[in-house]
Scaffold this active site. Structure first.
Site, mmCIF file in Angstrom:
data_model
loop_
_atom_site.group_PDB
_atom_site.id
_atom_site.type_symbol
_atom_site.label_atom_id
_atom_site.label_comp_id
_atom_site.label_asym_id
_atom_site.label_seq_id
_atom_site.Cartn_x
_atom_site.Cartn_y
_atom_site.Cartn_z
ATOM 1 N N SER A 131 1.023 -1.198 0.088
ATOM 2 C CA SER A 131 -0.288 -0.178 -0.126
ATOM 3 C C SER A 131 1.038 1.285 0.110
ATOM 4 O O SER A 131 0.331 2.354 -0.409
ATOM 5 C CB SER A 131 -0.760 0.005 1.225
ATOM 6 O OG SER A 131 -1.654 -1.099 1.334
ATOM 7 N N HIS A 152 -1.268 -2.324 -7.068
ATOM 8 C CA HIS A 152 -1.805 -2.119 -6.079
ATOM 9 C C HIS A 152 -3.224 -1.993 -6.620
ATOM 10 O O HIS A 152 -3.778 -1.061 -6.819
ATOM 11 C CB HIS A 152 -1.214 -0.548 -5.419
ATOM 12 C CG HIS A 152 -2.057 -0.377 -4.189
ATOM 13 N ND1 HIS A 152 -2.582 0.972 -3.787
ATOM 14 C CD2 HIS A 152 -2.387 -1.171 -3.194
ATOM 15 C CE1 HIS A 152 -2.801 0.863 -2.725
ATOM 16 N NE2 HIS A 152 -2.828 -0.261 -2.242
ATOM 17 N N GLU A 164 -3.285 0.820 -8.979
ATOM 18 C CA GLU A 164 -2.376 1.481 -9.387
ATOM 19 C C GLU A 164 -1.000 0.681 -9.851
ATOM 20 O O GLU A 164 -0.727 -0.413 -9.152
ATOM 21 C CB GLU A 164 -2.099 2.331 -7.729
ATOM 22 C CG GLU A 164 -2.930 3.351 -7.677
ATOM 23 C CD GLU A 164 -2.660 3.979 -6.378
ATOM 24 O OE1 GLU A 164 -3.014 5.363 -5.980
ATOM 25 O OE2 GLU A 164 -2.317 3.406 -5.443
ATOM 26 N N ASN A 202 -3.625 6.439 -1.513
ATOM 27 C CA ASN A 202 -3.392 6.398 -0.010
ATOM 28 C C ASN A 202 -2.771 7.513 0.510
ATOM 29 O O ASN A 202 -2.802 8.003 1.760
ATOM 30 C CB ASN A 202 -2.620 5.021 0.496
ATOM 31 C CG ASN A 202 -3.478 3.928 0.532
ATOM 32 O OD1 ASN A 202 -4.605 3.672 0.630
ATOM 33 N ND2 ASN A 202 -2.734 2.787 0.324
#
Ligand SMILES: NC(=O)c1ccc[n+]([C@@H]2O[C@H](COP(=O)([O-])OP(=O)(O)OC[C@H]3O[C@@H](n4cnc5c(N)ncnc54)[C@H](O)[C@@H]3O)[C@@H](O)[C@H]2O)c1
Length: 296
Positions: A131, A152, A164, A202
């Protein structure tokens, strides 16, 4: 499924077999997504008991899709026949791509990549579902950094469209192109992103989730009120506390620590309550208890 991609150097990179390491929230969901994408999937778990649980979980999930008439029973059976769960890392040897989805810890991931590097065929792409961690540091633990990148997925992986594709400075263009085609073949929307802590989502999301915990600590409103406010006022599908519980509080804490290590931004200093909950083993939905209680 036989995905063929020609890269800028006209090398043909093919993906037929997918290896997955880690059978937690994300590893199991990635297995489902890649099976539905038509690939042969081998999932590695450390525990032999996982095989049965995983197979049952997958069958239940496919049964629900059959009931909702979004999957034919014959297709579900065929997908399950392409699935294998193993405790032997060497069963991943002939994978064309391995997606790692174990605990969010740099040293543990580096050790795993070193092991996979020594084991897998020379052209296997090794991808991490981290992450926030620096993908380049995972890549250089191997002798094939040009074949290492981030893939991701988002939680729940079956429903979330975004993936991602994280590109450390060491990765080859052909690897990135192959991975983008692979992700697209899964019906997902890939976005190529630089190897910076938190990538896009994130890096923007976690300061907000963390602020919600600080807000709770200041008694501005209750957890339920904060959650409802973000749903009704911002159109969030769920509020910050439900989302933290869904992600996992241990994973959330690791994400904030990595973001803070890299950015030093005060907004990423993990809220004390988050640390306390993790210390108490209240890890969110996966442990049936986090900010909320999820029953037995
Ligand atoms: N939870 C999310 O919302 C989410 C979303 C995207 C990416 N991720 C990332 O996916 C990865 C896995 O997260 P998760 O939510 O599935 O976590 P999880 O806690 O559900 O599962 C972690 C898995 O790692 C395994 N594991 C633990 N310690 C290990 C070790 N020392 N060696 C090998 N395996 C070990 C566990 O057995 C388990 O299978 C993490 O890198 C996380 O950051 C999580």
């Amino acid at each position: 499924m036989n995905l063929s991609v020609r890269d800028a150097n006209l090398d043909l990179m093919q993906i037929e077999k997918v290896g997955i390491v880690g059978s937690g929230i994300m590893g199991s969901a990635i297995a489902e997504v890649t099976l539905l994408g038509g690939y042969k999937v081998t999932l590695h778990s450390r525990q032999s008991t996982t095989a049965h649980v995983m197979m049952q979980q997958l069958k239940d999930s496919f049964s629900k899709m059959v009931k909702r008439e979004i999957l034919l029973q014959s297709k579900a059976n065929e997908a399950i026949s392409r699935f294998e769960v193993t405790t032997e890392m060497r069963d991943l040897i002939d994978s064309d791509i391995v997606i790692e989805s174990i605990i969010e810890d740099l040293e543990t991931k580096r050790e795993l990549f070193q092991r996979l590097d020594g084991l897998c065929k020379v052209d296997t792409i090794l991808a991490t579902n981290t992450s926030t961690l620096p993908v380049v540091e995972i890549a250089v633990a191997t002798k094939r950094p040009e074949l290492v990148c981030g893939i991701h997925f988002f939680n729940p992986a079956a429903r979330m469209k975004l993936v991602e594709v994280v590109t450390p400075i060491t990765v080859a263009t052909s690897t990135v192109d192959t991975v983008i085609s692979f992700v697209t073949s899964l019906g997902k929307e890939p976005v190529k992103v630089k190897d910076e802590a938190g990538f896009i989502v994130n890096a923007l999301l976690f300061p907000l989730l963390n602020s919600a915990i600080y807000m709770l600590e200041r008694h501005v409103a209750s957890m339920e009120e904060i959650d409802r406010s973000m749903q009704l006022g911002c159109g969030f599908p769920m509020g910050p506390f439900r989302l933290l519980d869904l992600i996992g509080l241990d994973t959330s804490l690791k994400i904030l620590e990595t973001l803070h290590f890299e950015s030093r931004s005060p907004s990423t200093v993990p809220a004390p309550t988050l640390r306390r909950l993790v210390a108490a083993g209240r890890l969110g939905k996966k442990s049936r208890c986090g900010f909320y209680d999820y029953g037995p």
